[in-house]
Motif scaffolding. Structure first.
Motif, PDB file in Angstrom:
ATOM      1  N   LYS A 172      46.333  43.983  43.133  1.00  0.00           N
ATOM      2  CA  LYS A 172      45.058  44.363  42.531  1.00  0.00           C
ATOM      3  C   LYS A 172      43.886  43.947  43.415  1.00  0.00           C
ATOM      4  N   TYR A 173      43.968  42.764  43.985  1.00  0.00           N
ATOM      5  CA  TYR A 173      42.902  42.287  44.869  1.00  0.00           C
ATOM      6  C   TYR A 173      42.756  43.213  46.075  1.00  0.00           C
ATOM      7  N   MET A 174      43.878  43.563  46.683  1.00  0.00           N
ATOM      8  CA  MET A 174      43.846  44.407  47.876  1.00  0.00           C
ATOM      9  C   MET A 174      43.288  45.786  47.559  1.00  0.00           C
ATOM     10  N   ILE A 175      43.714  46.371  46.465  1.00  0.00           N
ATOM     11  CA  ILE A 175      43.220  47.706  46.104  1.00  0.00           C
ATOM     12  C   ILE A 175      41.735  47.642  45.754  1.00  0.00           C
ATOM     13  N   GLN A 176      41.357  46.612  45.048  1.00  0.00           N
ATOM     14  CA  GLN A 176      39.960  46.473  44.624  1.00  0.00           C
ATOM     15  C   GLN A 176      39.022  46.333  45.818  1.00  0.00           C
ATOM     16  N   ASN A 177      39.438  45.584  46.824  1.00  0.00           N
ATOM     17  CA  ASN A 177      38.568  45.320  47.962  1.00  0.00           C
ATOM     18  C   ASN A 177      38.693  46.328  49.097  1.00  0.00           C
ATOM     19  N   HIS A 178      39.852  46.972  49.237  1.00  0.00           N
ATOM     20  CA  HIS A 178      40.075  47.824  50.407  1.00  0.00           C
ATOM     21  C   HIS A 178      40.482  49.246  50.062  1.00  0.00           C
ATOM     22  N   GLY A 179      40.670  49.568  48.805  1.00  0.00           N
ATOM     23  CA  GLY A 179      41.062  50.925  48.423  1.00  0.00           C
ATOM     24  C   GLY A 179      42.423  51.287  48.980  1.00  0.00           C
TER      25      GLY A 179
ATOM     26  N   PHE B  30      43.979  50.601  35.878  1.00  0.00           N
ATOM     27  CA  PHE B  30      43.293  49.790  36.884  1.00  0.00           C
ATOM     28  C   PHE B  30      42.478  50.683  37.824  1.00  0.00           C
ATOM     29  N   ILE B  31      43.070  51.778  38.288  1.00  0.00           N
ATOM     30  CA  ILE B  31      42.367  52.709  39.191  1.00  0.00           C
ATOM     31  C   ILE B  31      41.192  53.350  38.463  1.00  0.00           C
ATOM     32  N   ALA B  32      41.387  53.695  37.189  1.00  0.00           N
ATOM     33  CA  ALA B  32      40.300  54.297  36.411  1.00  0.00           C
ATOM     34  C   ALA B  32      39.148  53.315  36.232  1.00  0.00           C
ATOM     35  N   SER B  33      39.454  52.035  36.086  1.00  0.00           N
ATOM     36  CA  SER B  33      38.390  51.036  35.923  1.00  0.00           C
ATOM     37  C   SER B  33      37.628  50.801  37.226  1.00  0.00           C
ATOM     38  N   LEU B  34      38.242  51.107  38.370  1.00  0.00           N
ATOM     39  CA  LEU B  34      37.569  50.925  39.657  1.00  0.00           C
ATOM     40  C   LEU B  34      36.588  52.048  39.966  1.00  0.00           C
ATOM     41  N   LYS B  35      36.847  53.249  39.501  1.00  0.00           N
ATOM     42  CA  LYS B  35      36.009  54.406  39.843  1.00  0.00           C
ATOM     43  C   LYS B  35      34.554  54.254  39.392  1.00  0.00           C
ATOM     44  N   PRO B  36      34.262  53.792  38.168  1.00  0.00           N
ATOM     45  CA  PRO B  36      32.846  53.625  37.792  1.00  0.00           C
ATOM     46  C   PRO B  36      32.117  52.614  38.667  1.00  0.00           C
ATOM     47  N   GLU B  37      32.799  51.549  39.092  1.00  0.00           N
ATOM     48  CA  GLU B  37      32.169  50.538  39.948  1.00  0.00           C
ATOM     49  C   GLU B  37      31.775  51.162  41.283  1.00  0.00           C
TER      50      GLU B  37
ATOM     51  N   TYR C 203      45.157  50.374  54.432  1.00  0.00           N
ATOM     52  CA  TYR C 203      46.192  49.342  54.579  1.00  0.00           C
ATOM     53  C   TYR C 203      45.984  48.476  55.818  1.00  0.00           C
ATOM     54  N   LYS C 204      45.356  49.014  56.843  1.00  0.00           N
ATOM     55  CA  LYS C 204      45.093  48.218  58.043  1.00  0.00           C
ATOM     56  C   LYS C 204      44.090  47.111  57.741  1.00  0.00           C
ATOM     57  N   GLU C 205      43.083  47.436  56.947  1.00  0.00           N
ATOM     58  CA  GLU C 205      42.120  46.401  56.529  1.00  0.00           C
ATOM     59  C   GLU C 205      42.807  45.348  55.669  1.00  0.00           C
ATOM     60  N   MET C 206      43.689  45.803  54.792  1.00  0.00           N
ATOM     61  CA  MET C 206      44.422  44.870  53.920  1.00  0.00           C
ATOM     62  C   MET C 206      45.234  43.881  54.754  1.00  0.00           C
ATOM     63  N   ALA C 207      45.830  44.376  55.842  1.00  0.00           N
ATOM     64  CA  ALA C 207      46.651  43.516  56.691  1.00  0.00           C
ATOM     65  C   ALA C 207      45.798  42.456  57.378  1.00  0.00           C
ATOM     66  N   ARG C 208      44.518  42.752  57.626  1.00  0.00           N
ATOM     67  CA  ARG C 208      43.629  41.796  58.281  1.00  0.00           C
ATOM     68  C   ARG C 208      42.899  40.896  57.300  1.00  0.00           C
ATOM     69  N   ASP C 209      43.069  41.131  56.006  1.00  0.00           N
ATOM     70  CA  ASP C 209      42.361  40.357  54.976  1.00  0.00           C
ATOM     71  C   ASP C 209      42.816  38.896  55.008  1.00  0.00           C
ATOM     72  N   GLU C 210      41.904  37.975  54.706  1.00  0.00           N
ATOM     73  CA  GLU C 210      42.235  36.542  54.711  1.00  0.00           C
ATOM     74  C   GLU C 210      43.186  36.152  53.575  1.00  0.00           C
ATOM     75  N   LYS C 211      43.264  36.957  52.539  1.00  0.00           N
ATOM     76  CA  LYS C 211      44.183  36.673  51.423  1.00  0.00           C
ATOM     77  C   LYS C 211      45.612  37.115  51.728  1.00  0.00           C
ATOM     78  N   ASN C 212      45.822  37.738  52.867  1.00  0.00           N
ATOM     79  CA  ASN C 212      47.153  38.174  53.274  1.00  0.00           C
ATOM     80  C   ASN C 212      47.882  36.970  53.879  1.00  0.00           C
ATOM     81  N   TYR C 213      48.249  36.027  53.023  1.00  0.00           N
ATOM     82  CA  TYR C 213      48.824  34.754  53.472  1.00  0.00           C
ATOM     83  C   TYR C 213      50.137  34.922  54.206  1.00  0.00           C
ATOM     84  N   TYR C 214      50.943  35.877  53.761  1.00  0.00           N
ATOM     85  CA  TYR C 214      52.267  36.056  54.363  1.00  0.00           C
ATOM     86  C   TYR C 214      52.231  36.982  55.578  1.00  0.00           C
ATOM     87  N   GLN C 215      51.050  37.367  56.000  1.00  0.00           N
ATOM     88  CA  GLN C 215      50.847  38.219  57.164  1.00  0.00           C
ATOM     89  C   GLN C 215      51.683  39.498  57.080  1.00  0.00           C
ATOM     90  N   ASP C 216      51.583  40.145  55.917  1.00  0.00           N
ATOM     91  CA  ASP C 216      52.285  41.411  55.726  1.00  0.00           C
ATOM     92  C   ASP C 216      51.675  42.481  56.615  1.00  0.00           C
TER      93      ASP C 216
END
Length: 143
Positions: free
Chosen positions: A85-92, A131-138, A95-108
């Motif tokens: 949920k965190y990754m989708i919320q912050n990066h949509g 969850f996706i529907a709740s993100l669209k208005p934001e 996936y490349k941005e998600m891999a560079r995110d600081e919360k990617n502790y396991y370096q996926d």
């Protein structure tokens, strides 16, 4: 439990299993033919060269129990759900941005993250849609 209820403590293991139509030695096991289950018994209770299954209901009950569908008891960990949920919320869908995110502790890698998101989609499709529907208005408010 079916074997336990049909067990006769006065007989050997081999005799008990043979009466139930089960194999004592799996290396010597052969499929039980229908003729054995409904075998004709001679006067002394024996058939020449064949074993008689006196308790075929044990095998039938075990087959019935094995044919029942399994309950789906698999669930995902709360940590994995929060991570996705965190990754989708912050990066949509990036996936490349998600891999560079600081919360990617396991370096996926991006593919590993995508696979985790797909697993979440498959396990909880309704929750994912909500969850996706709740993100669209934001996102509309930000633009």
């Amino acid at each position: 439990s079916h074997i336990r209820h049909a067990w006769d403590p006065h007989k050997s293991v081999a005799q008990n299993l043979a009466e139930m139509g089960l194999a004592e030695d799996p290396n010597k096991a052969l499929p039980i033919s229908k003729k054995l289950l409904v075998g004709v018994v001679r006067g002394d209770g024996q058939q020449p060269g064949k074993k008689i299954v006196r308790k075929p209901y044990v095998v039938n009950e075990m087959e019935l129990e094995a044919s029942l569908p399994e309950k789906k008891s698999n669930t995902l960990s709360r940590d994995l759900i929060d991570y996705v949920k965190y990754m989708i919320q912050n990066h949509g869908e990036n996936y490349k941005e998600m891999a560079r995110d600081e919360k990617n502790y396991y370096q996926d890698t991006p593919k590993q993250i995508k696979r985790k998101i797909n697993v979440y989609k498959n396990f909880y499709p309704e929750e994912y849609k909500d969850f996706i529907a709740s993100l669209k208005p934001e996102k509309m408010e930000v633009q």
